[in-house]
Motif scaffolding. Sequence first.
Motif: not given
Length: 170
Positions: A34, A37-38, A85-86, A89, A93, A119, A122, A126, A144
């Motif tokens: 996660f 991804y962020a 948002v990043s 996230i 994570g 998670p 979240g 989302a 994700i």
Amino acid sequence: MTTVTHRRSRVGTAASPGTLRLGSALMALAGLAFVGYAVIFFVRNFTGAFLELGIGPGEVDVGRSDIRAFSPELYDYIAHLHIAVSGFIAAAGLATAALAWFGVRRGLLWAYVTAIGVPVLGLAVALPAHYPYNLDTLGHLGPIYLATAVFVVGALITLRPLLAARRKRD
């Protein structure tokens, strides 16, 4: 003066500690995925890609320069949302990974419940918004979903030894 002591949990069976370590490691790995991804989300905000991973002309018919030309303020607003948002996230994570590695691995049920709650909350907020707007591409949500699948496998592997340890203590 009150003294608080911390009691380390012990897993109940000889076979359980390995299972607990494996499951919590998978949960932590997914938490770190996660975070990864962020990072991708954050970096794309400052590159020509601008839009999120897996979102392209098929989903959004304008790009970075088109948005900026249409409205610099809207562009700045979208960029600020990408950054925010990043950050959330990545924070979720990191929290998930730390809870799994330092709490779940030690057999702490509260850490397990919290590591799952972070998670789940979240994703529950989302993910649904992606579907009505056709933003549910494999390239966008696939990473994700993969991390979530790894997390769920780890959580399921970990559940039995956690509950066994809890029953043994009670």
